[in-house]
Design a protein around this motif. Structure first.
Motif, PDB file in Angstrom:
ATOM      1  N   LYS A  78     -16.091  78.784  29.793  1.00 48.26           N
ATOM      2  CA  LYS A  78     -14.628  78.701  29.851  1.00 48.26           C
ATOM      3  C   LYS A  78     -14.011  79.703  30.835  1.00 48.26           C
ATOM      4  N   LEU A  79     -14.672  79.835  31.967  1.00 48.62           N
ATOM      5  CA  LEU A  79     -14.168  80.779  32.962  1.00 48.62           C
ATOM      6  C   LEU A  79     -12.883  80.290  33.620  1.00 48.62           C
ATOM      7  N   PHE A  80     -12.563  78.998  33.462  1.00 41.51           N
ATOM      8  CA  PHE A  80     -11.314  78.463  34.009  1.00 41.51           C
ATOM      9  C   PHE A  80     -10.098  79.107  33.347  1.00 41.51           C
ATOM     10  N   GLU A  81     -10.296  79.724  32.185  1.00 40.26           N
ATOM     11  CA  GLU A  81      -9.203  80.415  31.515  1.00 40.26           C
ATOM     12  C   GLU A  81      -8.935  81.776  32.145  1.00 40.26           C
ATOM     13  N   ARG A  82      -9.858  82.225  32.991  1.00 37.65           N
ATOM     14  CA  ARG A  82      -9.734  83.558  33.595  1.00 37.65           C
ATOM     15  C   ARG A  82      -9.363  83.519  35.075  1.00 37.65           C
ATOM     16  N   ALA A  83      -9.661  82.418  35.759  1.00 38.52           N
ATOM     17  CA  ALA A  83      -9.379  82.305  37.196  1.00 38.52           C
ATOM     18  C   ALA A  83      -9.409  80.842  37.600  1.00 38.52           C
ATOM     19  N   ARG A  84      -8.864  80.556  38.778  1.00 41.63           N
ATOM     20  CA  ARG A  84      -8.982  79.211  39.346  1.00 41.63           C
ATOM     21  C   ARG A  84     -10.284  79.153  40.140  1.00 41.63           C
ATOM     22  N   PHE A  85     -10.848  77.953  40.241  1.00 44.21           N
ATOM     23  CA  PHE A  85     -12.104  77.787  40.969  1.00 44.21           C
ATOM     24  C   PHE A  85     -11.935  76.777  42.098  1.00 44.21           C
ATOM     25  N   SER A  86     -12.528  77.140  43.234  1.00 42.16           N
ATOM     26  CA  SER A  86     -12.470  76.326  44.445  1.00 42.16           C
ATOM     27  C   SER A  86     -13.880  75.883  44.809  1.00 42.16           C
ATOM     28  N   ILE A  87     -14.029  74.620  45.185  1.00 39.14           N
ATOM     29  CA  ILE A  87     -15.338  74.120  45.621  1.00 39.14           C
ATOM     30  C   ILE A  87     -15.355  74.089  47.147  1.00 39.14           C
ATOM     31  N   ASP A  88     -16.269  74.862  47.722  1.00 36.92           N
ATOM     32  CA  ASP A  88     -16.395  74.956  49.171  1.00 36.92           C
ATOM     33  C   ASP A  88     -17.407  73.901  49.624  1.00 36.92           C
ATOM     34  N   SER A  89     -16.910  72.698  49.892  1.00 35.54           N
ATOM     35  CA  SER A  89     -17.792  71.586  50.249  1.00 35.54           C
ATOM     36  C   SER A  89     -16.994  70.488  50.933  1.00 35.54           C
ATOM     37  N   TYR A  90     -17.682  69.705  51.757  1.00 39.91           N
ATOM     38  CA  TYR A  90     -17.063  68.510  52.335  1.00 39.91           C
ATOM     39  C   TYR A  90     -17.889  67.274  51.995  1.00 39.91           C
ATOM     40  N   THR A  91     -18.725  67.377  50.941  1.00 38.01           N
ATOM     41  CA  THR A  91     -19.535  66.265  50.464  1.00 38.01           C
ATOM     42  C   THR A  91     -18.840  65.615  49.270  1.00 38.01           C
ATOM     43  N   PRO A  92     -18.430  64.348  49.364  1.00 38.77           N
ATOM     44  CA  PRO A  92     -17.657  63.723  48.283  1.00 38.77           C
ATOM     45  C   PRO A  92     -18.304  63.820  46.904  1.00 38.77           C
ATOM     46  N   GLU A  93     -19.634  63.608  46.824  1.00 36.11           N
ATOM     47  CA  GLU A  93     -20.304  63.656  45.515  1.00 36.11           C
ATOM     48  C   GLU A  93     -20.200  65.042  44.889  1.00 36.11           C
ATOM     49  N   VAL A  94     -20.316  66.073  45.701  1.00 38.82           N
ATOM     50  CA  VAL A  94     -20.241  67.451  45.211  1.00 38.82           C
ATOM     51  C   VAL A  94     -18.821  67.800  44.794  1.00 38.82           C
ATOM     52  N   VAL A  95     -17.862  67.430  45.623  1.00 41.87           N
ATOM     53  CA  VAL A  95     -16.460  67.693  45.307  1.00 41.87           C
ATOM     54  C   VAL A  95     -16.068  66.985  44.015  1.00 41.87           C
ATOM     55  N   ALA A  96     -16.491  65.737  43.869  1.00 51.24           N
ATOM     56  CA  ALA A  96     -16.168  64.971  42.659  1.00 51.24           C
ATOM     57  C   ALA A  96     -16.737  65.657  41.416  1.00 51.24           C
ATOM     58  N   TYR A  97     -17.988  66.122  41.492  1.00 52.67           N
ATOM     59  CA  TYR A  97     -18.605  66.773  40.326  1.00 52.67           C
ATOM     60  C   TYR A  97     -17.846  68.046  39.946  1.00 52.67           C
ATOM     61  N   ALA A  98     -17.476  68.832  40.944  1.00 54.26           N
ATOM     62  CA  ALA A  98     -16.757  70.070  40.666  1.00 54.26           C
ATOM     63  C   ALA A  98     -15.386  69.791  40.046  1.00 54.26           C
ATOM     64  N   LEU A  99     -14.666  68.839  40.602  1.00 54.32           N
ATOM     65  CA  LEU A  99     -13.336  68.520  40.078  1.00 54.32           C
ATOM     66  C   LEU A  99     -13.420  67.943  38.669  1.00 54.32           C
ATOM     67  N   GLU A 100     -14.422  67.137  38.408  1.00 56.85           N
ATOM     68  CA  GLU A 100     -14.626  66.576  37.068  1.00 56.85           C
ATOM     69  C   GLU A 100     -14.871  67.667  36.037  1.00 56.85           C
ATOM     70  N   ASN A 101     -15.368  68.806  36.504  1.00 57.61           N
ATOM     71  CA  ASN A 101     -15.746  69.881  35.596  1.00 57.61           C
ATOM     72  C   ASN A 101     -14.824  71.097  35.696  1.00 57.61           C
ATOM     73  N   GLY A 102     -13.592  70.871  36.101  1.00 57.16           N
ATOM     74  CA  GLY A 102     -12.578  71.906  35.985  1.00 57.16           C
ATOM     75  C   GLY A 102     -12.170  72.653  37.232  1.00 57.16           C
ATOM     76  N   PHE A 103     -12.836  72.448  38.369  1.00 54.14           N
ATOM     77  CA  PHE A 103     -12.396  73.092  39.607  1.00 54.14           C
ATOM     78  C   PHE A 103     -11.044  72.509  40.008  1.00 54.14           C
ATOM     79  N   SER A 104     -10.203  73.324  40.629  1.00 51.36           N
ATOM     80  CA  SER A 104      -8.846  72.851  40.925  1.00 51.36           C
ATOM     81  C   SER A 104      -8.427  73.043  42.381  1.00 51.36           C
ATOM     82  N   ILE A 105      -9.387  73.424  43.243  1.00 52.68           N
ATOM     83  CA  ILE A 105      -9.104  73.561  44.675  1.00 52.68           C
ATOM     84  C   ILE A 105     -10.287  73.012  45.460  1.00 52.68           C
ATOM     85  N   VAL A 106     -10.006  72.259  46.508  1.00 53.79           N
ATOM     86  CA  VAL A 106     -11.039  71.780  47.431  1.00 53.79           C
ATOM     87  C   VAL A 106     -10.917  72.578  48.719  1.00 53.79           C
ATOM     88  N   ASN A 107     -11.992  73.263  49.103  1.00 51.50           N
ATOM     89  CA  ASN A 107     -12.008  74.060  50.330  1.00 51.50           C
ATOM     90  C   ASN A 107     -12.856  73.308  51.357  1.00 51.50           C
TER      91      ASN A 107
END
Length: 384
Positions: free
Chosen positions: A192-221
């Motif tokens: 539950k680290l999303f309660e402590r900070a926002r998380f950004s996924i540093d990727s330009y691969t759609p499958e990776v970005v989708a997985y991160a966003l599905e699991n609580g990441f809120s920024i695409v870098n």
């Protein structure tokens, strides 16, 4: 009777309030306390002559070469200067003028309505073995430990990536990138680290970005700057913010003789195009973050020019991110191994904050938190 100079234009209203000026006077006089400068490139000579006269009539000024009056050339560069109040009046006047002045007025108007954002620190976690700074490389559990440490040190955002984008680095497949990132993403969600900070996924691969966003990441870098619109669609569908970075070429080619006609204007044109693309997808400017991409297809001179004109890019109304942490440009100015580039990093990042950046992407969260707090204490201190 004594006198001392005030050099804090951002604090002009505070100064007038300390003097207990009338409220209406504060609004009027604060607009007279700052002079803005704009370079105008390749302006038609007819536009230059009209703008010169209109600016002078309002108390502003347009500096032009001597040949403008005699129209010895068809186009000229010029420098426009005036207070925000004078230039506001000039914008309204030029909207009715020919020779492209209507378009120029609209561009100028965007610079007169800037918004300020709270400064945020973005810590860097790289889940790979070849990022240029060894101190940012982590795997699974050590990555999560590093994230906890960054949060405790004051990080507002944690940027997690599985592929190096240093010059000459090679891309990896989606399966390998997911293999590196899934354990970290899953642990972040489980703890539950999303309660402590926002998380950004540093990727330009759609499958990776989708997985991160599905699991609580809120920024695409996205270092490719929305080259693949699928990434923007994913961000929109999950309500995520989107970092549009400028890069000339690819990590494999970007440092092979990078060239620009004018690096500030070329990057500005790129951002304008990508913002339009993002807005068509449905992303608002409050969800778009701009990164000029220090070191991504730029020489030292290009990087310095972009840093000097960082404030220029605030006219889009988007937040601006600076990420020069321990980069080679520091070594080119004052030779030092990557482990000894923290002082240069802090100098670049603090100056970028002063010039309009509000998100600082860095490897050294604790040191940045202290430096920013001291910087802000100076900016917010009493003037009289």
């Amino acid at each position: 009777m004594k006198i001392y100079r005030i050099d804090t234009p951002l604090e002009k209203k505070k100064l007038l309030k300390q003097l207990e000026c009338d409220k209406s006077g504060v609004a009027i006089m604060s607009k007279k306390m700052e002079t803005l400068l704009f370079v105008i490139k390749d302006m038609p000579v007819g536009a230059a002559n009209i703008l010169k006269q209109d600016a002078l009539a309002l108390g502003a000024e347009l500096a032009v070469p001597t040949g403008v009056v005699t129209c010895s050339q068809t186009h000229y560069d010029a420098v426009l200067m005036g207070t925000p109040r004078q230039l506001g009046y000039l914008v309204r006047k030029e909207k009715a003028q020919p020779f492209g002045l209507k378009k120029l007025a609209k561009e100028l108007e965007s610079f007169l309505h800037e918004s300020r954002h709270m400064t945020k620190i973005m810590g860097v976690v790289n889940a790979n073995d070849d990022s240029f700074y060894p101190g940012s490389r982590y795997k699974e559990r050590t990555a999560v430990e590093a994230i906890w440490k960054m949060i405790e040190e004051g990080a507002d955002i944690i940027d997690v990536g599985g592929v190096s984008s240093r010059p000459g680095s090679e891309p990896v497949g989606a399966d390998e990138e997911l293999k590196r990132l899934v354990p970290i993403v899953d642990t972040i969600r489980r703890e539950k680290l999303f309660e402590r900070a926002r998380f950004s996924i540093d990727s330009y691969t759609p499958e990776v970005v989708a997985y991160a966003l599905e699991n609580g990441f809120s920024i695409v870098n996205d270092i490719t700057g929305l080259r693949d619109e699928r990434l923007g669609v994913l961000a929109k569908s999950y309500g995520a913010a989107y970092i549009v970075m400028h890069m000339q070429g690819t990590p494999q080619t970007m440092q092979k003789n990078p060239h620009y006609d004018h690096v500030v204007l070329d990057v500005d044109r790129f951002f304008m195009e990508r913002i339009e693309r993002a807005e068509k997808i449905g992303l608002g400017r409050e969800e778009i973050i701009l990164d000029v991409g220090i070191g991504f297809g730029k020489t030292l001179e290009h990087n310095l020019m972009l840093l000097k004109h960082m404030k220029h890019f605030t006219h889009f109304g988007c937040e601006v991110l600076i990420g020069a942490s321990r980069k080679s440009m520091i070594h080119k100015i004052d030779p030092a191994p990557v482990e000894e580039r923290l002082p240069g990093t802090l100098a670049i990042h603090l100056e970028s904050i002063r010039r309009g950046a509000s998100i600082v992407r860095c490897h050294d969260v604790k040191e940045h938190r202290q430096a920013i707090r001291v910087f802000e204490a100076i900016e917010e201190g009493e003037i009289l």
